[in-house]
Motif scaffolding. Structure first.
Motif, PDB file in Angstrom:
ATOM      1  N   VAL A   8      -1.808  27.430   1.744  1.00  0.00           N
ATOM      2  CA  VAL A   8      -1.908  28.880   1.625  1.00  0.00           C
ATOM      3  C   VAL A   8      -1.261  29.377   0.329  1.00  0.00           C
ATOM      4  CG1 VAL A   8      -1.180  31.077   2.623  1.00  0.00           C
ATOM      5  CG2 VAL A   8      -2.009  29.257   4.099  1.00  0.00           C
ATOM      6  N   LEU A   9      -0.144  28.808  -0.033  1.00  0.00           N
ATOM      7  CA  LEU A   9       0.561  29.200  -1.248  1.00  0.00           C
ATOM      8  C   LEU A   9      -0.277  28.908  -2.483  1.00  0.00           C
ATOM      9  CD1 LEU A   9       3.150  30.284  -2.513  1.00  0.00           C
ATOM     10  CD2 LEU A   9       4.052  27.952  -2.505  1.00  0.00           C
ATOM     11  N   VAL A  10      -0.950  27.740  -2.490  1.00  0.00           N
ATOM     12  CA  VAL A  10      -1.787  27.373  -3.635  1.00  0.00           C
ATOM     13  C   VAL A  10      -2.956  28.345  -3.782  1.00  0.00           C
ATOM     14  CG1 VAL A  10      -3.349  25.607  -4.538  1.00  0.00           C
ATOM     15  CG2 VAL A  10      -1.132  24.949  -3.602  1.00  0.00           C
ATOM     16  N   VAL A  11      -3.537  28.693  -2.658  1.00  0.00           N
ATOM     17  CA  VAL A  11      -4.669  29.617  -2.697  1.00  0.00           C
ATOM     18  C   VAL A  11      -4.241  30.979  -3.237  1.00  0.00           C
ATOM     19  CG1 VAL A  11      -6.329  30.861  -1.283  1.00  0.00           C
ATOM     20  CG2 VAL A  11      -5.914  28.440  -0.852  1.00  0.00           C
ATOM     21  N   LEU A  12      -3.095  31.475  -2.785  1.00  0.00           N
ATOM     22  CA  LEU A  12      -2.607  32.774  -3.244  1.00  0.00           C
ATOM     23  C   LEU A  12      -2.310  32.772  -4.734  1.00  0.00           C
ATOM     24  CD1 LEU A  12      -0.249  33.804  -0.311  1.00  0.00           C
ATOM     25  CD2 LEU A  12      -2.483  34.747  -0.852  1.00  0.00           C
ATOM     26  N   VAL A  13      -1.686  31.679  -5.229  1.00  0.00           N
ATOM     27  CA  VAL A  13      -1.372  31.594  -6.652  1.00  0.00           C
ATOM     28  C   VAL A  13      -2.654  31.570  -7.476  1.00  0.00           C
ATOM     29  CG1 VAL A  13      -0.371  30.122  -8.434  1.00  0.00           C
ATOM     30  CG2 VAL A  13       0.863  30.505  -6.304  1.00  0.00           C
ATOM     31  N   THR A  14      -3.665  30.836  -6.986  1.00  0.00           N
ATOM     32  CA  THR A  14      -4.934  30.758  -7.713  1.00  0.00           C
ATOM     33  C   THR A  14      -5.609  32.125  -7.799  1.00  0.00           C
ATOM     34  OG1 THR A  14      -5.214  28.488  -6.921  1.00  0.00           O
ATOM     35  CG2 THR A  14      -7.170  29.595  -7.802  1.00  0.00           C
ATOM     36  N   ILE A  15      -5.622  32.843  -6.679  1.00  0.00           N
ATOM     37  CA  ILE A  15      -6.243  34.171  -6.661  1.00  0.00           C
ATOM     38  C   ILE A  15      -5.504  35.117  -7.589  1.00  0.00           C
ATOM     39  CG2 ILE A  15      -6.698  36.189  -5.216  1.00  0.00           C
ATOM     40  CD1 ILE A  15      -7.142  34.274  -2.874  1.00  0.00           C
ATOM     41  N   LEU A  16      -4.176  35.106  -7.576  1.00  0.00           N
ATOM     42  CA  LEU A  16      -3.386  35.977  -8.435  1.00  0.00           C
ATOM     43  C   LEU A  16      -3.656  35.693  -9.902  1.00  0.00           C
ATOM     44  CD1 LEU A  16      -1.192  38.153  -8.645  1.00  0.00           C
ATOM     45  CD2 LEU A  16       0.517  36.343  -8.552  1.00  0.00           C
ATOM     46  N   PHE A  17      -3.788  34.404 -10.241  1.00  0.00           N
ATOM     47  CA  PHE A  17      -4.059  34.019 -11.628  1.00  0.00           C
ATOM     48  C   PHE A  17      -5.412  34.556 -12.086  1.00  0.00           C
ATOM     49  CE2 PHE A  17      -5.929  30.989 -14.651  1.00  0.00           C
ATOM     50  CZ  PHE A  17      -5.000  31.075 -15.680  1.00  0.00           C
ATOM     51  N   VAL A  18      -6.407  34.421 -11.229  1.00  0.00           N
ATOM     52  CA  VAL A  18      -7.752  34.902 -11.569  1.00  0.00           C
ATOM     53  C   VAL A  18      -7.754  36.416 -11.765  1.00  0.00           C
ATOM     54  CG1 VAL A  18     -10.116  35.152 -10.724  1.00  0.00           C
ATOM     55  CG2 VAL A  18      -8.910  32.980 -10.428  1.00  0.00           C
ATOM     56  N   SER A  25       0.851  -1.211   0.000  1.00  0.00           N
ATOM     57  CA  SER A  25       0.000   0.000   0.000  1.00  0.00           C
ATOM     58  C   SER A  25       0.882   1.256   0.000  1.00  0.00           C
ATOM     59  CB  SER A  25      -0.919   0.022   1.234  1.00  0.00           C
ATOM     60  OG  SER A  25      -0.136  -0.020   2.412  1.00  0.00           O
ATOM     61  N   VAL A  26       0.414   2.255  -0.808  1.00  0.00           N
ATOM     62  CA  VAL A  26       1.173   3.518  -0.905  1.00  0.00           C
ATOM     63  C   VAL A  26       0.552   4.539   0.038  1.00  0.00           C
ATOM     64  CG1 VAL A  26       1.940   5.374  -2.405  1.00  0.00           C
ATOM     65  CG2 VAL A  26       1.741   3.057  -3.294  1.00  0.00           C
ATOM     66  N   LYS A  27       1.330   5.084   0.893  1.00  0.00           N
ATOM     67  CA  LYS A  27       0.863   6.081   1.843  1.00  0.00           C
ATOM     68  C   LYS A  27       1.326   7.490   1.402  1.00  0.00           C
ATOM     69  CE  LYS A  27       0.979   2.952   5.804  1.00  0.00           C
ATOM     70  NZ  LYS A  27       1.519   2.728   7.158  1.00  0.00           N
ATOM     71  N   THR A  28       0.385   8.386   1.355  1.00  0.00           N
ATOM     72  CA  THR A  28       0.699   9.786   0.979  1.00  0.00           C
ATOM     73  C   THR A  28       0.627  10.659   2.210  1.00  0.00           C
ATOM     74  OG1 THR A  28      -1.587  10.230   0.446  1.00  0.00           O
ATOM     75  CG2 THR A  28      -0.198   9.474  -1.365  1.00  0.00           C
ATOM     76  N   GLU A  29       1.584  11.570   2.250  1.00  0.00           N
ATOM     77  CA  GLU A  29       1.608  12.492   3.379  1.00  0.00           C
ATOM     78  C   GLU A  29       0.658  13.657   3.141  1.00  0.00           C
ATOM     79  OE1 GLU A  29       5.532  13.774   4.025  1.00  0.00           O
ATOM     80  OE2 GLU A  29       6.319  11.751   4.505  1.00  0.00           O
ATOM     81  N   PRO A  30      -0.064  14.060   4.112  1.00  0.00           N
ATOM     82  CA  PRO A  30      -0.984  15.204   3.941  1.00  0.00           C
ATOM     83  C   PRO A  30      -0.197  16.507   3.709  1.00  0.00           C
ATOM     84  CG  PRO A  30      -0.821  14.586   6.240  1.00  0.00           C
ATOM     85  CD  PRO A  30      -0.079  13.522   5.488  1.00  0.00           C
ATOM     86  N   TRP A  31      -0.834  17.496   2.927  1.00  0.00           N
ATOM     87  CA  TRP A  31      -0.172  18.782   2.648  1.00  0.00           C
ATOM     88  C   TRP A  31      -0.042  19.591   3.925  1.00  0.00           C
ATOM     89  CZ3 TRP A  31      -2.326  21.236  -2.459  1.00  0.00           C
ATOM     90  CH2 TRP A  31      -1.964  20.386  -3.552  1.00  0.00           C
ATOM     91  N   SER A  32       1.041  20.295   3.956  1.00  0.00           N
ATOM     92  CA  SER A  32       1.230  21.169   5.104  1.00  0.00           C
ATOM     93  C   SER A  32       0.364  22.418   4.950  1.00  0.00           C
ATOM     94  CB  SER A  32       2.705  21.565   5.232  1.00  0.00           C
ATOM     95  OG  SER A  32       3.111  22.301   4.102  1.00  0.00           O
TER      96      SER A  32
END
Length: 556
Positions: free
Chosen positions: A16-26, A4-11
């Protein structure tokens, strides 16, 4: 065996960085589509289809990029210039006349109304841009103005119209236009080379210079000499007076004088600015860090120095600038120098007039001014009187006398001096370039005399940069007249003169009765010299007497 492959949850930081990049793109995408829509709308309004529409002042037609509204038409592709806040200037026509069409956005309508009002009030002067008409549609306002051939910047940097008018001629017309605005209490607030236009005419003056762009103009209220800066800092960076940048600065007509002083220097030295390169220009203005070294003429240097003074109260008015000697015609310069020569002709070293003139004169004479004059001109200079080579008065006297006796000069001297006032003054000022500056600036204290009121401003004094050195002859004591012999001549009484002549004539010894013989000698001398004639008889006597008894002799 199951793997089984275990993935670590995002920090939390990654989320926060993803949200900021998305808002800037929009945001970026939204701005792009908004700008694209605005550009498309402007193109449709200016260069749209050939179908007509109706504006506020009449029908609008747009055909192949040519917009016609009322009596104004222009080609949107023929752009003459661009201004701030979306303002464009196109080449167009008004009622069959070639004009410049200024198109403004609704945000500038208030400014446009003020500009039109001030243009209507001031455009009667030949050195102010002429206004023709205003039209308006749902999106723009159009102002038809006089079409010009070049700006002052084109004149200086590209040489346009330089064959038709001199730099001094351009500046004289420019300051004349500014003087007219100031007489109407209008402060321009954006004087710069780009806002001074040149128009070529078939009739004199061949080139007409005009003040343009009244968008930042403001009129002073009745009785006011300044107004506050509630509208903020106005003007073009690098040409703004220092008081406009200060929080407590008051705006007066002097702000235009400062800018015009910079324009003067820019024009006379072919593109240079007194406050340096553009990147540091405005900061140098605030610190008053200037250089006028590229300007060699002292008259121009002292004028511009006063125009760019840090204190606006120390600057001359536009009227004072226009009357300055840098703008004098050659014939007027000749009249001034002759008048000044007449004024100092009889002055003595004890008076202050001659002292003011002769102080610092060594810079003008360069030792002995006579050595700089052609031998043919200097040929009979000392024929009737002596001339000192280190005297400004004698130099002015030579200039005056040669002009008065021009027809008596030899042909070679006449050819060198020239037949006109322009060539005559050029001959002297070429050899003595400081003569006009020294004479005019040294004698400003004569401004109150009626004969010199026309040459000076009654309320403003320009600096006079010279030494206080006086020539050696100034301290010499005047020699007594040989005929006087150092003593006053005593007058001999008339009787004793006649007595002397009579006694010498008859060679007789001195008489014993002086009273009787004095009278007889006096009468006899008058008869012998023919100075006596018979008078009418006081009484008519009945008896006959000899003719000599009836004659009374009196002095004729």
């Amino acid at each position: 065996m199951d793997r089984s492959v275990k993935t670590e949850p995002w920090s939390s930081e990654s989320k926060v960085l993803v949200v900021l990049v998305t808002i800037l793109f929009v945001v970026v995408v939204s701005m792009f589509w908004y700008i694209l829509a605005q550009v498309r709308e402007i193109k449709q309004s200016s260069q749209g289809s050939s179908q007509g529409s109706v504006g506020a002042n009449g029908p609008i037609s747009v055909q192949k990029g040519v917009v016609t509204i009322g009596k104004i038409s222009f080609d949107t592709q023929d752009i003459l210039g661009k201004g701030c806040e979306g303002t464009f200037v196109f080449r167009g026509s008004f009622d069959g006349r070639s004009v410049a069409v200024k198109r403004l956005l609704p945000e500038c309508f208030t400014v446009a109304d003020r500009e039109v009002q001030l243009l209507r009030e001031s455009d009667a002067h030949p050195n102010v841009i002429r206004y023709f008409s205003t039209e308006e549609d749902s999106q723009f306002r159009y102002i038809a103005l006089e079409l010009c051939d070049a700006t002052l910047q084109d004149f200086v940097e590209k040489g346009i119209c330089q064959e038709d008018v001199s730099a001094v001629g351009v500046l004289k017309q420019a300051i004349s236009g500014l003087e007219h605005l100031h007489s109407l209490k209008i402060v321009h607030r954006d004087i710069k080379p780009h806002n001074i236009l040149l128009s070529v005419n078939p009739l004199p003056p061949k080139v007409r210079v005009m003040i343009s762009d009244f968008g930042l103009c403001k009129k002073l209220q009745n009785g006011k000499v300044s107004f506050s800066r509630r509208s903020g800092i106005t003007g073009t960076e690098g040409w703004i007076a220092p008081e406009m940048m200060l929080s407590n600065g008051r705006v007066m007509c002097a702000v235009d004088i400062f800018s015009m002083g910079c324009v003067f220097y820019y024009t006379m030295v072919k593109g240079k600015h007194p406050f340096g390169e553009p990147i540091r220009r405005q900061s140098n203005i605030l610190s008053h860090d200037y250089k006028l070294s590229a300007l060699g003429d002292e008259l121009w240097k002292t004028l511009i120095l006063k125009m760019i003074c840090q204190n606006p109260l120390d600057r001359p008015s536009a009227s004072t600038v226009r009357k300055h000697p840098v703008f004098w015609e050659r014939s007027y310069i000749l009249t001034f120098l002759q008048d000044m020569s007449d004024r100092v002709e009889k002055e003595t070293t004890e008076g202050t007039v001659l002292q003011h003139l002769e102080e610092g004169g060594e810079a003008v004479c360069s030792g002995d001014w006579r050595q700089f004059i052609d031998p043919e001109v200097c040929e009979d200079l000392g024929k009737y009187r002596s001339y000192r080579g280190d005297s400004i008065r004698d130099l002015l006297r030579a200039l005056r006398n040669k002009k008065h006796h021009y027809r008596e000069l030899n042909p070679i001297a006449q050819e060198k001096l020239g037949p006109s006032a322009e060539s005559y003054v050029t001959y002297w000022l070429t050899r003595f370039p400081l003569l006009l500056y020294h004479t005019w600036s040294s004698m400003q204290f004569l401004r109150t005399e009626p004969a010199f009121a026309q040459y000076y401003d009654q309320a403003f004094t320009f600096p006079c940069d010279k030494s206080n050195h006086l020539p050696g002859w100034f301290f010499e004591k005047p020699k007594p007249s040989p005929s006087a012999g150092g003593q006053e001549k005593t007058r001999t009484p008339v009787r004793s003169r006649w007595k002397t002549k009579a006694t010498k004539k008859d060679d007789e010894p001195p008489p014993q009765d002086s009273q009787v013989l004095d009278k007889e000698a006096w009468i006899k001398a008058g008869q012998l010299s023919g100075a006596w004639r018979p008078a009418r008889l006081r009484e008519r006597r009945t008896e006959k007497t000899s003719d000599m008894e009836n004659l009374v002799w009196k002095l004729s």
